[in-house]
Enzyme design. Structure first.
Site, short mmCIF file in Angstrom:
data_model
loop_
_atom_site.label_atom_id
_atom_site.label_comp_id
_atom_site.label_asym_id
_atom_site.label_seq_id
_atom_site.Cartn_x
_atom_site.Cartn_y
_atom_site.Cartn_z
N GLN A 104 0.82 -1.21 0.00
CA GLN A 104 0.00 0.00 0.00
C GLN A 104 0.85 1.26 0.00
O GLN A 104 2.05 1.21 0.23
CB GLN A 104 -0.92 -0.01 1.23
CG GLN A 104 -0.18 -0.25 2.55
CD GLN A 104 -1.01 -0.94 3.61
OE1 GLN A 104 -2.23 -0.93 3.55
NE2 GLN A 104 -0.36 -1.55 4.59
N ASP B 275 0.73 -0.03 13.75
CA ASP B 275 1.25 1.12 14.49
C ASP B 275 1.58 0.77 15.94
O ASP B 275 2.28 1.51 16.61
CB ASP B 275 0.26 2.28 14.42
CG ASP B 275 -1.13 1.85 14.84
OD1 ASP B 275 -1.34 1.63 16.04
OD2 ASP B 275 -2.02 1.72 13.97
N GLU C 20 0.85 -8.94 11.35
CA GLU C 20 0.69 -7.75 10.50
C GLU C 20 1.30 -8.07 9.14
O GLU C 20 2.41 -8.59 9.03
CB GLU C 20 1.40 -6.55 11.17
CG GLU C 20 1.71 -5.36 10.27
CD GLU C 20 0.49 -4.64 9.71
OE1 GLU C 20 -0.39 -4.25 10.49
OE2 GLU C 20 0.42 -4.49 8.46
N ASP D 148 0.12 -12.80 6.47
CA ASP D 148 -1.29 -12.61 6.15
C ASP D 148 -2.15 -13.21 7.27
O ASP D 148 -2.08 -14.41 7.54
CB ASP D 148 -1.54 -13.33 4.81
CG ASP D 148 -2.99 -13.20 4.37
OD1 ASP D 148 -3.84 -12.82 5.20
OD2 ASP D 148 -3.25 -13.49 3.19
N ASP E 36 -7.59 -5.24 14.02
CA ASP E 36 -7.38 -3.80 13.85
C ASP E 36 -6.92 -3.58 12.41
O ASP E 36 -5.75 -3.32 12.14
CB ASP E 36 -6.33 -3.32 14.85
CG ASP E 36 -6.14 -1.81 14.78
OD1 ASP E 36 -6.95 -1.13 14.12
OD2 ASP E 36 -5.18 -1.32 15.39
N SER E 37 -7.86 -3.69 11.50
CA SER E 37 -7.51 -3.71 10.08
C SER E 37 -7.87 -2.40 9.40
O SER E 37 -8.45 -1.51 10.02
CB SER E 37 -8.31 -4.82 9.40
OG SER E 37 -9.68 -4.46 9.40
N THR E 38 -7.56 -2.32 8.13
CA THR E 38 -8.08 -1.22 7.32
C THR E 38 -9.55 -1.52 7.00
O THR E 38 -10.12 -2.48 7.50
CB THR E 38 -7.24 -1.06 6.04
OG1 THR E 38 -7.12 -2.34 5.41
CG2 THR E 38 -5.85 -0.54 6.34
N PRO F 82 -8.25 -4.13 0.34
CA PRO F 82 -7.42 -5.31 0.63
C PRO F 82 -7.85 -6.09 1.87
O PRO F 82 -7.65 -7.31 1.94
CB PRO F 82 -6.02 -4.73 0.84
CG PRO F 82 -6.08 -3.30 0.46
CD PRO F 82 -7.49 -2.89 0.28
N1 AG3 Z 1 -7.41 0.90 12.00
C1 AG3 Z 1 -8.08 1.32 10.83
C2 AG3 Z 1 -9.37 2.00 10.95
C3 AG3 Z 1 -9.92 2.24 9.63
C4 AG3 Z 1 -9.87 3.66 9.24
N2 AG3 Z 1 -10.57 3.85 8.03
C5 AG3 Z 1 -10.64 5.00 7.36
N3 AG3 Z 1 -10.08 6.05 7.81
N4 AG3 Z 1 -11.31 5.03 6.26
C6 AG3 Z 1 -6.43 1.84 12.28
C7 AG3 Z 1 -5.25 1.33 12.89
C8 AG3 Z 1 -5.07 1.93 14.20
N5 AG3 Z 1 -4.27 1.12 15.00
#
Ligand code: AG3
Length: 283
Positions: free
Chosen positions: A36, A91, A110, A141, A159-161, A166
């Site tokens: 990404q 993070d 991660e 993965d 804690d994903s996107t 993806p």
């Molecule tokens: N976790 C992702 C939250 C998704 C945010 N989405 C967005 N902004 N469209 C964030 C990681 C924090 N540890």
């Protein structure tokens, strides 16, 4: 989309032209990782800002609201969480919060090593969590890991996107099934599930898929600085845990900043029409 040089601002654009933005002091870093596009900014009023593929992952000021509320409600609802799995969360904020509990081992999977590297060097919100002897870090993965691992967990935290793009597979029935299988007898699962107003359909799909798999499914939402709030969360239970109840005593000892275990019931907010959509239909 993204950074606007003239305005010196970063804006994340959501569907239907809804934007969330920050004034930027400085662009600190930008790179294309294997997975990404990663950007890091110094904002005017909220510290550093981490962006993946144009979407805000976190702003430094107020990051506790998201990380505390993702982690502590499930950790305090579980009677004795000793083995925890974190998927994503490069993070380190989620890992940091999990380690505040009396856990034996936290496995973090991660996919993108660069997110960890850049966060450690420029952000530091992990506050040493990656060096904690209880942490086992796996670069890989999450979907594959859960399918193949022989380990089992008391708590699984995703804690994903977003559920679009993806990370979509992390919101599939298959994935919920392998999570359920790898939870111990009494286990609890939580995932962030996107913007209540702007990803409503994805939230409903994820909820219905989870309902097919878990013994009990809960939803809640709360505002997060930097996201199109309110942001939604889904909790799946295996066994008899009641997510409406948390161990307030244990919670008090944590001295949290944002999430308030003594007011746990205030977490379960959902606009009425969304609640009806979640509970209605074929769900
Ligand atoms: N976790 C992702 C939250 C998704 C945010 N989405 C967005 N902004 N469209 C964030 C990681 C924090 N540890």
């Amino acid at each position: 989309m993204g950074y606007n040089e003239k305005e010196r601002a970063f804006i994340e654009w959501y569907p239907r032209g809804y934007g969330v933005g920050f004034k930027v002091k400085e662009r600190l870093f930008e790179t294309q990782t294997k997975y990404q596009r990663l950007e890091l900014y110094e904002t005017e009023g909220f510290g550093k800002l981490l962006v993946l593929d144009g979407t805000v992952q976190l702003v430094e000021v107020g990051e506790e609201s998201y990380h505390e509320t993702l982690v502590h409600p499930v950790m305090l609802a579980h009677p004795n969480p000793r083995r925890v799995l974190v998927i994503g969360g490069g993070d380190g904020g989620t890992l940091r919060e999990v380690l505040r509990h009396d856990v034996e081992k936290v496995t973090m999977v991660e996919i993108d090593e660069m997110v960890i590297e850049v966060s450690r060097i420029y952000l530091g919100i992990d506050r040493g969590a990656f060096e904690d002897p209880r942490t086992e870090l796996i670069i890989g993965d999450g979907v594959e890991y859960l399918r193949e691992t022989d380990e089992s967990f008391d708590v699984i935290i995703v804690d994903s996107t977003d559920p679009v793009g993806p990370a979509k597979l992390l919101f599939s029935e298959d994935f919920y099934r392998s999570s359920y299988e790898k939870l111990n007898e009494n286990g609890i699962y939580i995932t962030q599930a996107g913007s209540v107003y702007l990803f409503t359909n994805e939230l409903i799909d994820a909820y219905r898929a989870m309902k097919k798999v878990f013994d009990k499914v809960y939803y809640f939402s709360f505002p997060v600085i930097g996201y199109a709030s309110p942001w939604s969360f889904l909790v799946g239970v295996k066994g008899g845990i009641d997510f409406r109840k948390v161990d307030v005593e244990r919670g008090r000892e944590l001295e949290l900043y944002y999430y308030d275990p003594e007011r746990h019931e205030t977490l379960f907010q959902m606009p009425r029409y969304v609640r009806e959509m979640l509970e209605g239909g074929e769900g």
